[in-house]
Write a protein that holds these residues in place. Structure first.
Motif, PDB file in Angstrom:
ATOM      1  N   ALA A  95     -25.982   3.534   4.410  1.00  0.00           N
ATOM      2  CA  ALA A  95     -26.940   2.440   4.230  1.00  0.00           C
ATOM      3  C   ALA A  95     -28.263   2.988   3.711  1.00  0.00           C
ATOM      4  O   ALA A  95     -28.923   2.374   2.860  1.00  0.00           O
ATOM      5  CB  ALA A  95     -27.143   1.704   5.550  1.00  0.00           C
ATOM      6  N   GLU A  96     -28.654   4.158   4.215  1.00  0.00           N
ATOM      7  CA  GLU A  96     -29.880   4.799   3.732  1.00  0.00           C
ATOM      8  C   GLU A  96     -29.725   5.227   2.274  1.00  0.00           C
ATOM      9  O   GLU A  96     -30.654   5.092   1.469  1.00  0.00           O
ATOM     10  CB  GLU A  96     -30.207   6.008   4.612  1.00  0.00           C
ATOM     11  CG  GLU A  96     -30.597   5.627   6.041  1.00  0.00           C
ATOM     12  CD  GLU A  96     -30.680   6.828   6.972  1.00  0.00           C
ATOM     13  OE1 GLU A  96     -30.344   7.954   6.521  1.00  0.00           O
ATOM     14  OE2 GLU A  96     -31.067   6.646   8.141  1.00  0.00           O
ATOM     15  N   LYS A  97     -28.540   5.740   1.928  1.00  0.00           N
ATOM     16  CA  LYS A  97     -28.294   6.124   0.535  1.00  0.00           C
ATOM     17  C   LYS A  97     -28.338   4.899  -0.376  1.00  0.00           C
ATOM     18  O   LYS A  97     -28.870   4.952  -1.489  1.00  0.00           O
ATOM     19  CB  LYS A  97     -26.933   6.814   0.410  1.00  0.00           C
ATOM     20  CG  LYS A  97     -26.863   8.194   1.047  1.00  0.00           C
ATOM     21  CD  LYS A  97     -25.515   8.845   0.765  1.00  0.00           C
ATOM     22  CE  LYS A  97     -25.450  10.258   1.328  1.00  0.00           C
ATOM     23  NZ  LYS A  97     -24.180  10.940   0.979  1.00  0.00           N
ATOM     24  N   ARG A  98     -27.784   3.791   0.110  1.00  0.00           N
ATOM     25  CA  ARG A  98     -27.787   2.569  -0.695  1.00  0.00           C
ATOM     26  C   ARG A  98     -29.208   2.051  -0.879  1.00  0.00           C
ATOM     27  O   ARG A  98     -29.581   1.621  -1.971  1.00  0.00           O
ATOM     28  CB  ARG A  98     -26.915   1.505  -0.025  1.00  0.00           C
ATOM     29  CG  ARG A  98     -26.891   0.180  -0.759  1.00  0.00           C
ATOM     30  CD  ARG A  98     -25.833  -0.738  -0.209  1.00  0.00           C
ATOM     31  NE  ARG A  98     -25.837  -2.026  -0.880  1.00  0.00           N
ATOM     32  CZ  ARG A  98     -24.856  -2.901  -0.813  1.00  0.00           C
ATOM     33  NH1 ARG A  98     -23.775  -2.629  -0.100  1.00  0.00           N
ATOM     34  NH2 ARG A  98     -24.929  -4.050  -1.450  1.00  0.00           N
ATOM     35  N   THR A 135     -29.368  -8.089 -16.009  1.00  0.00           N
ATOM     36  CA  THR A 135     -27.942  -7.780 -16.085  1.00  0.00           C
ATOM     37  C   THR A 135     -27.718  -6.281 -16.181  1.00  0.00           C
ATOM     38  O   THR A 135     -26.877  -5.718 -15.486  1.00  0.00           O
ATOM     39  CB  THR A 135     -27.308  -8.481 -17.298  1.00  0.00           C
ATOM     40  OG1 THR A 135     -27.471  -9.893 -17.150  1.00  0.00           O
ATOM     41  CG2 THR A 135     -25.824  -8.162 -17.398  1.00  0.00           C
ATOM     42  N   ARG A 136     -28.486  -5.620 -17.042  1.00  0.00           N
ATOM     43  CA  ARG A 136     -28.324  -4.176 -17.201  1.00  0.00           C
ATOM     44  C   ARG A 136     -28.639  -3.438 -15.906  1.00  0.00           C
ATOM     45  O   ARG A 136     -27.892  -2.560 -15.477  1.00  0.00           O
ATOM     46  CB  ARG A 136     -29.229  -3.684 -18.330  1.00  0.00           C
ATOM     47  CG  ARG A 136     -28.750  -4.094 -19.716  1.00  0.00           C
ATOM     48  CD  ARG A 136     -29.756  -3.720 -20.776  1.00  0.00           C
ATOM     49  NE  ARG A 136     -29.265  -4.075 -22.105  1.00  0.00           N
ATOM     50  CZ  ARG A 136     -30.028  -4.122 -23.184  1.00  0.00           C
ATOM     51  NH1 ARG A 136     -31.318  -3.847 -23.099  1.00  0.00           N
ATOM     52  NH2 ARG A 136     -29.513  -4.445 -24.354  1.00  0.00           N
ATOM     53  N   ASP A 137     -29.758  -3.791 -15.285  1.00  0.00           N
ATOM     54  CA  ASP A 137     -30.145  -3.121 -14.046  1.00  0.00           C
ATOM     55  C   ASP A 137     -29.134  -3.392 -12.942  1.00  0.00           C
ATOM     56  O   ASP A 137     -28.779  -2.497 -12.170  1.00  0.00           O
ATOM     57  CB  ASP A 137     -31.535  -3.594 -13.600  1.00  0.00           C
ATOM     58  CG  ASP A 137     -32.633  -3.110 -14.538  1.00  0.00           C
ATOM     59  OD1 ASP A 137     -32.359  -2.204 -15.348  1.00  0.00           O
ATOM     60  OD2 ASP A 137     -33.750  -3.649 -14.464  1.00  0.00           O
ATOM     61  N   ASN A 138     -28.664  -4.628 -12.864  1.00  0.00           N
ATOM     62  CA  ASN A 138     -27.740  -4.998 -11.799  1.00  0.00           C
ATOM     63  C   ASN A 138     -26.393  -4.307 -11.968  1.00  0.00           C
ATOM     64  O   ASN A 138     -25.777  -3.893 -10.983  1.00  0.00           O
ATOM     65  CB  ASN A 138     -27.543  -6.519 -11.776  1.00  0.00           C
ATOM     66  CG  ASN A 138     -26.817  -6.977 -10.530  1.00  0.00           C
ATOM     67  OD1 ASN A 138     -27.187  -6.630  -9.421  1.00  0.00           O
ATOM     68  ND2 ASN A 138     -25.762  -7.750 -10.719  1.00  0.00           N
ATOM     69  N   VAL A 139     -25.930  -4.185 -13.200  1.00  0.00           N
ATOM     70  CA  VAL A 139     -24.655  -3.500 -13.441  1.00  0.00           C
ATOM     71  C   VAL A 139     -24.738  -2.054 -12.973  1.00  0.00           C
ATOM     72  O   VAL A 139     -23.846  -1.550 -12.285  1.00  0.00           O
ATOM     73  CB  VAL A 139     -24.274  -3.566 -14.935  1.00  0.00           C
ATOM     74  CG1 VAL A 139     -23.156  -2.577 -15.250  1.00  0.00           C
ATOM     75  CG2 VAL A 139     -23.822  -4.975 -15.296  1.00  0.00           C
ATOM     76  N   LYS A 140     -25.825  -1.374 -13.333  1.00  0.00           N
ATOM     77  CA  LYS A 140     -25.994   0.023 -12.914  1.00  0.00           C
ATOM     78  C   LYS A 140     -26.048   0.126 -11.391  1.00  0.00           C
ATOM     79  O   LYS A 140     -25.452   1.025 -10.792  1.00  0.00           O
ATOM     80  CB  LYS A 140     -27.271   0.600 -13.527  1.00  0.00           C
ATOM     81  CG  LYS A 140     -27.215   0.757 -15.034  1.00  0.00           C
ATOM     82  CD  LYS A 140     -28.550   1.256 -15.573  1.00  0.00           C
ATOM     83  CE  LYS A 140     -28.529   1.357 -17.089  1.00  0.00           C
ATOM     84  NZ  LYS A 140     -29.852   1.767 -17.631  1.00  0.00           N
ATOM     85  N   TYR A 141     -26.776  -0.791 -10.772  1.00  0.00           N
ATOM     86  CA  TYR A 141     -26.906  -0.770  -9.312  1.00  0.00           C
ATOM     87  C   TYR A 141     -25.556  -1.010  -8.646  1.00  0.00           C
ATOM     88  O   TYR A 141     -25.173  -0.289  -7.712  1.00  0.00           O
ATOM     89  CB  TYR A 141     -27.912  -1.836  -8.882  1.00  0.00           C
ATOM     90  CG  TYR A 141     -28.042  -1.999  -7.386  1.00  0.00           C
ATOM     91  CD1 TYR A 141     -28.675  -1.030  -6.610  1.00  0.00           C
ATOM     92  CD2 TYR A 141     -27.531  -3.124  -6.750  1.00  0.00           C
ATOM     93  CE1 TYR A 141     -28.799  -1.175  -5.242  1.00  0.00           C
ATOM     94  CE2 TYR A 141     -27.644  -3.278  -5.380  1.00  0.00           C
ATOM     95  CZ  TYR A 141     -28.281  -2.307  -4.628  1.00  0.00           C
ATOM     96  OH  TYR A 141     -28.387  -2.452  -3.273  1.00  0.00           O
ATOM     97  N   GLN A 142     -24.817  -2.015  -9.114  1.00  0.00           N
ATOM     98  CA  GLN A 142     -23.525  -2.330  -8.513  1.00  0.00           C
ATOM     99  C   GLN A 142     -22.529  -1.191  -8.701  1.00  0.00           C
ATOM    100  O   GLN A 142     -21.721  -0.909  -7.812  1.00  0.00           O
ATOM    101  CB  GLN A 142     -22.967  -3.631  -9.113  1.00  0.00           C
ATOM    102  CG  GLN A 142     -23.750  -4.877  -8.746  1.00  0.00           C
ATOM    103  CD  GLN A 142     -23.782  -5.136  -7.250  1.00  0.00           C
ATOM    104  OE1 GLN A 142     -22.862  -4.754  -6.522  1.00  0.00           O
ATOM    105  NE2 GLN A 142     -24.836  -5.768  -6.776  1.00  0.00           N
TER     106      GLN A 142
END
Length: 232
Positions: free
Chosen positions: A47-50, A71-78
């Motif tokens: 959870a800390e890493k996330r 969209t770009r940021d969210n894709v990388k995050y997911q």
């Protein structure tokens, strides 16, 4: 009388999970309790890493598309989150020899968290298929993230190729009957029908009749079949 030695948890804890587990077993801790302790500890660590992955939304200038940037940021995050979840699952399996999703289901109740489209399969067969579907979903979303609002011809070809690869992988992992069940659960037409029938308790025969009629119309007018909605 002899003084009773006080128990100090620090004598058991260890930053090395394998050593930690060995010490817990050494003091007679039940296996299920060991699982609960280690899963809770590992979950806190990840959870800390996330949390460290999260970046505050970037400032979007007037000439930039906020939707495209999101969209770009969210894709990388997911993608990064999914990689962490896979790493955590593999660590739990290595340490305890158990499936994390099933253990969490025991703790919180209910079924392990798999896509509805896989619930007809035995639990032990869902995970590898889920991982494969997640991998192709990430690849497809990455292509959409590259697009500036709309796919160009080359990007569309890449998406189509990925979907063909995914369908071939599914066909290799499922029997013909299972593949049909998956398609009836997950196809765009089936999802639309279920949405339209919300509140109506249709029988399997009624659903199939509607599905076949909708599919015939879909094919007749030459629309391109897609098993899934556009990735977002």
């Amino acid at each position: 009388t002899n003084a009773v030695e006080r128990f100090d948890w620090r004598q058991v804890e260890s930053p090395d999970y394998k050593e930690y587990i060995a010490r817990l077993r050494g003091i007679g801790c039940p296996e299920q309790t060991i699982r609960d302790i280690i899963i809770a500890d590992v979950s806190k660590l990840y959870a800390e890493k996330r949390a460290a992955l999260y970046n505050a939304p970037k400032v979007v200038r007037y000439w930039q598309s906020s939707e495209t940037q999101y969209t770009r940021d969210n894709v990388k995050y997911q993608q990064a989150v999914r990689a962490l979840e896979k790493e955590k699952t593999e660590l739990i399996r290595e340490l305890l020899g158990v499936d994390l999703r099933r253990e969490l289901a025991k703790i919180y109740g209910g079924e392990p968290n798999f896509d509805r489209s896989l619930m007809f399969l035995p639990p032990e067969r869902r995970e590898p298929i889920q991982e494969m579907l997640d991998r192709y979903r990430d690849l497809e979303r990455a292509i959409y993230a590259e697009a500036d609002g709309e796919l160009n011809e080359a990007q569309r070809a890449r998406v189509d190729a990925l979907r063909r690869e995914r369908e071939a992988a599914l066909a290799a992992m499922l029997s013909p009957e299972e593949l049909k069940e998956y398609e009836m659960t997950n196809s765009r037409i089936a999802r639309e029908i279920r949405g339209n029938l919300n509140g109506f308790d249709a029988s399997e025969q009624e659903f199939l009749a509607i599905y076949q009629a909708r599919q015939a119309l879909f094919d007749q007018f030459g629309e391109r079949r897609r098993n899934e909605d556009e990735a977002t």
